[in-house]
Motif scaffolding. Structure first.
Motif, mmCIF file in Angstrom:
data_model
loop_
_atom_site.group_PDB
_atom_site.id
_atom_site.type_symbol
_atom_site.label_atom_id
_atom_site.label_comp_id
_atom_site.label_asym_id
_atom_site.label_seq_id
_atom_site.Cartn_x
_atom_site.Cartn_y
_atom_site.Cartn_z
ATOM 1 N N VAL A 146 -46.309 26.766 17.785
ATOM 2 C CA VAL A 146 -46.513 26.789 19.245
ATOM 3 C C VAL A 146 -45.874 25.567 19.908
ATOM 4 O O VAL A 146 -45.988 25.397 21.120
ATOM 5 N N ASP A 147 -45.212 24.720 19.130
ATOM 6 C CA ASP A 147 -44.631 23.496 19.699
ATOM 7 C C ASP A 147 -43.284 23.772 20.375
ATOM 8 O O ASP A 147 -42.493 24.602 19.906
ATOM 9 N N ALA A 148 -43.017 23.040 21.468
ATOM 10 C CA ALA A 148 -41.736 23.183 22.165
ATOM 11 C C ALA A 148 -40.601 22.830 21.195
ATOM 12 O O ALA A 148 -40.696 21.859 20.446
ATOM 13 N N SER B 221 -42.115 29.873 8.251
ATOM 14 C CA SER B 221 -43.302 29.034 8.496
ATOM 15 C C SER B 221 -42.919 27.559 8.561
ATOM 16 O O SER B 221 -42.115 27.090 7.751
ATOM 17 N N PRO B 222 -43.543 26.830 9.490
ATOM 18 C CA PRO B 222 -43.455 25.375 9.364
ATOM 19 C C PRO B 222 -44.287 24.935 8.159
ATOM 20 O O PRO B 222 -45.245 25.617 7.782
ATOM 21 N N GLY B 223 -43.900 23.836 7.554
ATOM 22 C CA GLY B 223 -44.735 23.226 6.519
ATOM 23 C C GLY B 223 -45.753 22.317 7.193
ATOM 24 O O GLY B 223 -45.371 21.347 7.862
ATOM 25 N N TYR B 224 -47.014 22.679 7.112
ATOM 26 C CA TYR B 224 -48.101 21.856 7.668
ATOM 27 C C TYR B 224 -48.938 21.337 6.507
ATOM 28 O O TYR B 224 -49.504 22.132 5.755
ATOM 29 N N HIS B 225 -49.016 20.023 6.391
ATOM 30 C CA HIS B 225 -49.811 19.408 5.328
ATOM 31 C C HIS B 225 -49.468 20.036 3.980
ATOM 32 O O HIS B 225 -50.340 20.371 3.178
ATOM 33 N N GLY B 226 -48.168 20.211 3.797
ATOM 34 C CA GLY B 226 -47.649 20.633 2.489
ATOM 35 C C GLY B 226 -47.614 22.123 2.259
ATOM 36 O O GLY B 226 -47.181 22.561 1.192
ATOM 37 N N THR B 227 -48.036 22.930 3.251
ATOM 38 C CA THR B 227 -48.072 24.372 2.952
ATOM 39 C C THR B 227 -47.870 25.203 4.220
ATOM 40 O O THR B 227 -47.500 24.685 5.274
ATOM 41 N N ALA C 73 -38.813 28.270 5.119
ATOM 42 C CA ALA C 73 -39.842 27.233 5.259
ATOM 43 C C ALA C 73 -39.185 25.998 5.854
ATOM 44 O O ALA C 73 -38.155 25.538 5.347
ATOM 45 N N VAL C 74 -39.751 25.493 6.938
ATOM 46 C CA VAL C 74 -39.160 24.348 7.651
ATOM 47 C C VAL C 74 -40.188 23.221 7.729
ATOM 48 O O VAL C 74 -41.279 23.407 8.282
ATOM 49 N N ALA C 75 -39.841 22.077 7.172
ATOM 50 C CA ALA C 75 -40.722 20.902 7.285
ATOM 51 C C ALA C 75 -39.854 19.670 7.464
ATOM 52 O O ALA C 75 -38.639 19.714 7.228
ATOM 53 N N SER C 76 -40.491 18.568 7.849
ATOM 54 C CA SER C 76 -39.688 17.369 8.091
ATOM 55 C C SER C 76 -39.410 16.587 6.813
ATOM 56 O O SER C 76 -38.857 15.496 6.858
ATOM 57 N N GLY C 77 -39.754 17.156 5.663
ATOM 58 C CA GLY C 77 -39.409 16.558 4.376
ATOM 59 C C GLY C 77 -39.189 17.655 3.348
ATOM 60 O O GLY C 77 -39.580 18.806 3.562
#
Ligand SMILES: Cc1cc2nc3c(=O)[nH]c(=O)nc-3n(C[C@H](O)[C@H](O)[C@H](O)COP(=O)(O)O)c2cc1C
Length: 187
Positions: free
Chosen positions: A8-10, A72-78, A110-114
């Protein structure tokens, strides 16, 4: 083809990567519907109860489709709660002739900042899709959003990732053509 995911983030990178994949998939001749970010802002899945209004179109779209893209974004590793909750709604397809994601190719992003979270989240998405009887494409994308970014038109300066996205899009469309609902059942 149904696209599911984003946050939901811009400027959500998982949303932009999803839309980039769907754009390539459209160019390959598929019709796509997308449920992303606020479009998936559903209450926790109410097992066995009447579906909330906003969920019906989503569940019906997946019921009709021949293939799925999940980003999916990766949130807290998942996998994020938003995306996992949306996948929980697929319990509604339990009693269908094609239950859950049966006979559907599923392209995964899967998209995460790491790297740790992006790679781990991709593996978890595959595990969830297997349990939903879907067929993950051979190539899935683990994207580190600190390294690779997508603009709002789905463009990326990362030529290697753009190429991988095209390969994955080709795989999911090929599989949908071979195994879509119009095809005879192998069994
Ligand atoms: C609640 C929350 C948890 C997050 N956890 C991680 C994490 O564990 N590892 C990581 O690399 N990035 C993490 N991130 C960053 C996101 O993965 C990153 O912003 C990525 O681009 C995907 O989110 P987006 O689709 O909103 O852009 C987190 C972000 C949020 C908001």
């Amino acid at each position: 083809m149904v696209g599911i995911g984003g946050s939901v983030d811009a400027g959500s990178q998982s949303d932009r990567a999803l839309r980039a994949a769907l754009s390539t998939i459209t160019d390959l001749g598929a019709e796509v519907e997308v449920f992303s970010g606020r479009g998936l802002d559903l209450p926790p899945y109410p097992s066995g109860a009447r579906l909330p209004e906003g969920a019906r179109d989503y569940v019906e779209a997946v019921r009709r489709c021949d293939a799925v893209v999940i980003s999916s974004p990766g949130y807290h590793g998942t996998v994020s709660g938003l995306v996992k909750n949306a996948l929980d709604y697929l319990e509604e397809l339990r009693a269908d002739q094609r239950p859950y994601l049966d006979r559907r190719a599923v392209a995964l992003i899967a998209v995460a900042s790491g790297w740790q979270a992006s790679v781990g989240t991709l593996a978890t998405l595959r595990q969830v899709v297997h349990s939903l009887r879907g067929w993950p494409t051979p190539l899935g994308l683990a994207i580190n959003s600190s390294v690779t970014t997508f603009d709002q038109d789905g463009g990326t300066p990362d030529a290697s990732m753009a190429g991988a996205l095209e390969v994955m899009a080709g795989q999911v469309v090929d599989f949908a053509r071979c195994w879509g609902a119009g095809r005879p059942s192998p069994s």
